[in-house]
Motif scaffolding. Structure first.
Motif, short mmCIF file in Angstrom:
data_model
loop_
_atom_site.label_atom_id
_atom_site.label_comp_id
_atom_site.label_asym_id
_atom_site.label_seq_id
_atom_site.Cartn_x
_atom_site.Cartn_y
_atom_site.Cartn_z
N VAL A 234 0.29 -0.29 -6.08
CA VAL A 234 0.39 -0.47 -4.44
C VAL A 234 -0.58 -1.72 -4.00
N GLN A 235 -1.58 -1.80 -4.53
CA GLN A 235 -2.43 -3.04 -3.93
C GLN A 235 -1.85 -4.27 -4.26
N ILE A 236 -1.21 -4.41 -5.34
CA ILE A 236 -0.46 -5.61 -5.66
C ILE A 236 0.88 -6.03 -4.85
N LEU A 237 1.45 -4.74 -4.42
CA LEU A 237 2.66 -4.93 -3.55
C LEU A 237 2.19 -5.43 -2.32
N ASP A 238 1.20 -4.83 -1.78
CA ASP A 238 0.55 -5.38 -0.50
C ASP A 238 0.12 -6.65 -0.55
N THR A 239 0.04 -7.29 -1.55
CA THR A 239 -0.23 -8.94 -1.54
C THR A 239 0.74 -9.73 -1.63
N ILE A 240 2.18 -9.25 -1.72
CA ILE A 240 3.20 -10.18 -1.89
C ILE A 240 3.99 -10.47 -0.88
N PRO A 241 4.00 -11.50 -0.27
CA PRO A 241 4.59 -11.88 1.11
C PRO A 241 6.03 -11.66 1.38
N GLN A 242 6.88 -11.65 0.23
CA GLN A 242 8.32 -11.25 0.02
C GLN A 242 8.52 -9.87 0.51
N LEU A 243 7.45 -9.11 0.30
CA LEU A 243 7.75 -7.43 0.76
C LEU A 243 6.95 -7.14 1.91
N ASP A 244 7.09 -8.19 3.00
CA ASP A 244 6.30 -7.76 4.04
C ASP A 244 6.96 -6.63 4.90
N ALA A 245 8.07 -6.49 4.87
CA ALA A 245 8.70 -5.21 5.36
C ALA A 245 8.24 -3.99 4.93
N LEU A 246 7.80 -3.99 3.60
CA LEU A 246 7.50 -2.69 3.16
C LEU A 246 6.04 -2.39 3.32
N HIS A 247 5.28 -3.52 3.61
CA HIS A 247 3.68 -3.32 3.81
C HIS A 247 3.11 -2.38 4.67
N PRO A 248 3.89 -2.12 5.83
CA PRO A 248 3.35 -1.04 6.97
C PRO A 248 3.22 0.41 6.33
N TRP A 255 -6.24 0.09 5.38
CA TRP A 255 -7.35 0.31 4.97
C TRP A 255 -8.56 -0.28 5.71
N LEU A 256 -8.67 -1.48 5.74
CA LEU A 256 -9.64 -2.30 6.29
C LEU A 256 -9.66 -2.57 7.81
N SER A 257 -8.63 -1.51 8.53
CA SER A 257 -8.61 -1.66 9.94
C SER A 257 -9.94 -1.10 10.58
N PHE A 258 -10.68 -0.48 9.78
CA PHE A 258 -12.04 -0.16 10.40
C PHE A 258 -12.79 -1.06 11.02
N ALA A 259 -12.53 -2.12 10.49
CA ALA A 259 -13.40 -3.47 11.24
C ALA A 259 -13.13 -3.33 12.91
N ASP A 260 -12.05 -3.10 13.21
CA ASP A 260 -11.66 -2.99 14.72
C ASP A 260 -12.50 -1.89 15.47
N LEU A 261 -13.29 -1.08 14.76
CA LEU A 261 -14.30 -0.32 15.45
C LEU A 261 -15.39 -0.77 15.73
N VAL A 271 -6.26 1.33 13.80
CA VAL A 271 -6.95 2.36 13.10
C VAL A 271 -6.07 3.64 13.20
N VAL A 272 -5.24 3.94 14.47
CA VAL A 272 -4.47 4.91 14.64
C VAL A 272 -3.17 5.04 13.63
N SER A 273 -2.57 3.64 13.36
CA SER A 273 -1.50 3.85 12.47
C SER A 273 -1.97 3.97 11.21
N ASN A 274 -3.12 3.62 10.91
CA ASN A 274 -3.56 4.15 9.55
C ASN A 274 -3.89 5.61 9.21
N LEU A 275 -4.38 6.42 10.35
CA LEU A 275 -4.66 7.60 10.24
C LEU A 275 -3.39 8.41 10.22
N GLN A 276 -2.40 8.01 11.09
CA GLN A 276 -1.25 8.67 10.92
C GLN A 276 -0.44 8.34 9.69
N LEU A 277 -0.29 7.19 9.20
CA LEU A 277 0.11 6.97 7.86
C LEU A 277 -0.26 8.10 6.85
N GLN A 278 -1.67 8.09 6.72
CA GLN A 278 -2.53 9.01 5.94
C GLN A 278 -2.08 10.41 5.84
#
Length: 300
Positions: A234-248, A255-261, A271-278
């Protein structure tokens, strides 16, 4: 109604509630047993030890790098907040969480979750657990609750270790947020705690996935390896630009959205998108684990 009839009704109500009370006490006892078993394993203690060591290594590296008056930010690209550590040791908490979240923290959770059911089966203790009046659903719930508790303890281990090391090696005081505003040290501590809690919750989707994998095999090692393998994939897939539609839709994407806090005001959207996805991952794979485990033939 006579006093005798009232007493009889009360007695019948208490007797009727007695099985439910026993079930609740048994469920609580089962969770306590799982929690104790999880945190007494040498493997769990070793994982927590490694997680606690990461902030120590990061803090010492930054201290050495800046010991001659250099800048941490000039050493190259690093985790978020690393350039701020020398100004305020509390930033080591945020940096350590950012450094461990992509791999170390989820790997530890994957090991514990993957071993949940499959580990009992490979050790030959799963059938004995089910002989007791726990039931498969309660056992699965206790396993998942213990894994979520590990998510919290593992995250707090990183945060507390980083806070101690940051306080010993660097000054503490007011913080400058990502937005450039200043907040008090106490406010910074509250945000650090909030970030740690968000990071812990960010791992519950992976925990449910690992528990589901654990119900598919009787080999604890295979379940742990598969869960960690899925994490890396999953981490590898999240770095492939051609799979942008899949990333969200990947559980690690936000995961690193906590920086917005650490913004002022706080930016909550990611942050809310992350918690909803989890929550979605936990519901889907938790249900799949329940469906598999409650219909599985237990042979070990």
């Amino acid at each position: 109604m006579s006093p005798a009839e009232t007493a009889n009704d009360t007695g019948r109500a208490a007797a009727g509630d007695e099985p439910g009370m026993r079930r609740r006490l048994w469920t609580l006892g089962l969770f306590r047993s799982e929690l104790t078993t999880t945190f007494r394993r040498w493997r769990t203690l070793a994982l927590l030890g490694v997680l606690a060591a990461v902030p120590v290594l990061v803090g010492i590296a930054v201290k050495i790098e800046t010991g001659d008056g250099g800048s941490a930010g000039g050493a190259g690209q690093g985790p978020a907040f690393i350039a701020q550590i020398t100004n305020n040791g509390l930033f080591l908490v945020f940096t350590a969480l950012a450094a461990t979240l992509p791999f170390f923290l989820p790997m530890a959770v994957g090991v514990v979750a993957g071993d949940g059911i499959a580990g009992e089966a490979s050790a030959g203790t799963l059938r004995y657990l089910l002989v007791a009046p726990a039931g498969r659903s309660r056992l699965l719930l206790a396993k998942y609750a213990a894994t979520m508790a590990f998510c919290l303890v593992a995250t707090l281990t990183v945060a507390v270790s980083a806070l101690i090391v940051g306080a010993l090696l660097f000054p503490l005081g007011e913080l400058t947020t990502i937005s450039g505003t200043r907040i008090s040290f106490s406010e910074g501590l509250w945000r650090a705690l909030l970030i740690a809690l968000v990071v812990a919750v960010s791992l519950i989707g992976l925990a449910a996935l690992g528990l589901f994998v654990s119900t598919l095999t009787n080999s604890g090692i295979a379940a742990m390896a598969t869960t960690v393998g899925l994490l890396i994939t999953v981490q590898i897939l999240d770095t492939i630009p051609q799979l942008d539609a899949l990333h969200p839709y990947l559980f690690s994407h936000h995961w690193l959205s906590f920086a917005d806090l650490m913004r002022e005001p706080v930016y909550w959207d990611d942050v809310v998108s992350n918690l909803q996805l989890q929550g979605v991952y936990a519901a889907v794979f938790g249900s799949a684990a329940w469906a598999r485990f409650t219909t599985k033939d237990i042979t070990a």
